[in-house]
Scaffold this active site. Structure first.
Site, mmCIF file in Angstrom:
data_model
loop_
_atom_site.group_PDB
_atom_site.id
_atom_site.type_symbol
_atom_site.label_atom_id
_atom_site.label_comp_id
_atom_site.label_asym_id
_atom_site.label_seq_id
_atom_site.Cartn_x
_atom_site.Cartn_y
_atom_site.Cartn_z
ATOM 1 N NE ARG A 31 46.208 26.813 60.319
ATOM 2 C CZ ARG A 31 45.257 26.502 59.453
ATOM 3 N NH1 ARG A 31 44.317 27.362 59.178
ATOM 4 N NH2 ARG A 31 45.264 25.328 58.848
ATOM 5 C CG HIS A 80 40.749 56.292 59.462
ATOM 6 N ND1 HIS A 80 39.967 55.476 60.242
ATOM 7 C CD2 HIS A 80 41.928 55.633 59.312
ATOM 8 C CE1 HIS A 80 40.659 54.371 60.547
ATOM 9 N NE2 HIS A 80 41.832 54.447 59.985
ATOM 10 C CE LYS A 138 50.389 53.777 55.650
ATOM 11 N NZ LYS A 138 50.026 54.060 57.035
#
Ligand code: BG6
EC number: 1.1.1.49
Length: 492
Positions: free
Chosen positions: A53, A242, A342
């Site tokens: 943009r 995944h 994580k």
């Protein structure tokens, strides 16, 4: 060197995180090794057309790349003159997605160029449909391929919505749904191991295998992507794609050929054979967690709820461990334990195939130890395939000890190593679909996770906390302990 047919690579979302971290560095790596060269008759200027943009010209975009992309290129690949030549292949065009006329300008620019057009949508999924519609309005859906990044929707219904809309504009064989795990070298090697050698086939079944663990553990947190991650969570970010893709590759039957649809048909059959969960099995077989504060490499790291963009009462999971079962002739009764998170103890992605113990302990208890016979496919770091077995220790008596046979790829193969994005981008340019996810596979994966999403949505209690730097909440260990098993790192 393979000479490519002429192409133009149009990168939407060219100033976004994905472009700077993954797509542009991968294109640069491929450029360095000459793999992006097309037939001599095409000009290279504008071979990559970056679209975003922000109003700027090509020089402005090159300066932006200098500032943002350079840092993501590994020092062993870096070469200043090559980088300059690479930038010279990139043109830039500002585009406001809301204005159809701007897509016509894009079409005019592309009309001057030969060959196939690749539209890579490195944008949020909410922009997929407007971009595809804009491309159609300018007649750009012919002689083209479209690359879609995950997450493709956030549940089955939204993913069907996107697939319907994109499918009304592009044929399925023009659509490349990326799951970058399929591009990892070790995953390719698993296929080579299974289907290039006859010796493993008789060992690849329920009669000999006790259980399979698939882990994708990350030490990093959400890395400034808190706002995105809040809407996503580990189930959507990692499990639906995944982990289920890795499971499908491990469990699939040999395909009739390595043709894209033959491979994808077999993966789909596995996904369809996954036993659908109900509330009781979700409660029993799925664990979700969220990291609290802790330490990684001896440095203090904040809790998920203290990350920028995350509300203090967030219920988003950063960890999932689950037991999946495949109801088919080959795998019935073999639990597949999947886990991802994580801020775990270390960064590791691997597939562990645990073989059954000997029928009785003829040579002593060592033969009944977990891990006595095991095949480990390490995806990262240090990809390798390792077969563990027991051997006699030298000297008096029959004392057994675990030893291993190694296929450490870096010892056998020297030279350039491709990363997953590099391989997949070259596949798109070459029109090879085998490593991309077909619509039916992707929707089946959503269908399988749907009861988990629905069950969690009804629970007042959110994910269990775990300290950063550990291996997730204790419930993840209990999931395996129910059947007397444990995760690999818990054995010692
Ligand atoms: C992405 C996820 O698909 O995969 C990220 O969105 C995750 O959250 C990443 O960090 C992991 O990929 P890799 O290749 O670094 O293991």
């Amino acid at each position: 060197m393979n000479t490519l047919s002429p192409y133009t690579f149009v990168l939407f979302g060219a100033t976004g995180d994905l472009s700077l971290r993954k797509v542009l560095p991968a294109l640069f790596r491929a450029f360095c090794t000459g793999q992006l060269e097309a037939g001599a008759h095409t000009d290279t200027a504008g071979r990559i057309l970056a679209v975003a943009r922000t109003p700027m010209d090509a020089a402005g975009y090159h300066a932006w790349c200098e500032q943002h992309v350079r840092a993501h290129i590994k020092p062993d690949v870096w070469d200043e003159p090559t980088w300059k030549r690479f930038l010279a292949t990139i043109d830039y065009m500002p585009l406001d997605l809301g204005r159809e006329a701007e897509f016509r300008v894009l079409a005019e620019r592309l009309a001057k160029r030969q060959g196939v057009r690749i539209f890579y949508l490195a944008t949020g999924p909410s922009l997929f449909i407007p971009i595809c519609e804009g491309l159609r309005s300018a007649g750009l859906n012919e002689n083209s391929r479209i690359v879609l990044e995950k997450p493709l929707g956030n549940d089955l219904a939204s993913s069907e919505g996107i697939n319907d809309a994109v499918g009304a504009i592009f044929r399925e064989d023009q659509i490349y749904r990326i799951d970058h795990y399929l591009g990892k070298e070790a995953v390719q090697n698993l296929l080579a191991l299974r289907f290039g050698n006859a010796i493993f086939e008789p060992l690849w079944r329920r009669e000999l295998i006790d259980s399979i663990q698939i882990t994708i553990a990350e030490a990093i947190g959400v890395e400034g992507r808190g706002e995105f991650y809040e809407q996503t969570g580990a189930l959507r970010d990692m499990v639906q794609n995944h982990l289920l893709q890795l499971l499908a590759i491990v469990a699939m039957e040999p395909p009739l050929s390595m043709n894209a649809d033959a491979v994808r048909d077999e993966k789909l059959r596995v996904l369809r054979s996954l036993r659908q969960m109900d509330d009781e099995s979700v409660a029993h077989n799925v664990v979700r967690g969220q990291y609290g504060g802790g330490a990684i490499d001896k440095s203090a790291v904040p809790a998920y709820v203290d990350e920028p963009g995350v509300p203090p009462d967030s219920q988003t999971e950063t960890f999932v461990a689950l037991k999946a079962e495949i109801d088919n002739w080959r795998w019935a009764g073999v639990p597949f334990y999947l886990r991802t998170g994580k801020r775990l103890g270390e960064r590791v992605a691997e597939i562990v195939v645990n073989y059954r113990a000997t029928p009785y302990p003829l040579l002593g208890e060592a033969t009944a130890q977990p891990g006595a016979n095991r095949l480990v496919i390490r995806l990262q770091p240090n990809e390798s395939i390792r077969l563990y077995c027991l051997a006699k220790q030298p000297g008096e008596g029959m004392n057994l000890q675990t030893v291993h046979l190694d296929l450490a790829f870096d010892q056998f193969f020297k030279g350039h190593r491709m990363d997953a994005y590099e391989r997949l981008l070259l596949d798109v340019i070459n029109g090879r679909l085998a490593l991309f996810v077909r619509r039916d596979e992707q929707e089946q994966a959503w269908r399988w996770v749907a009861p988990i999403q629905a069950y969690w949505a009804r629970q007042a209690k959110g994910p269990k906390r775990y300290a950063a730097g550990t291996w997730g909440p204790p419930a993840a260990s209990a999931l395996l302990a129910q059947s007397g098993r444990c995760w690999v790192e818990e054995e010692n």
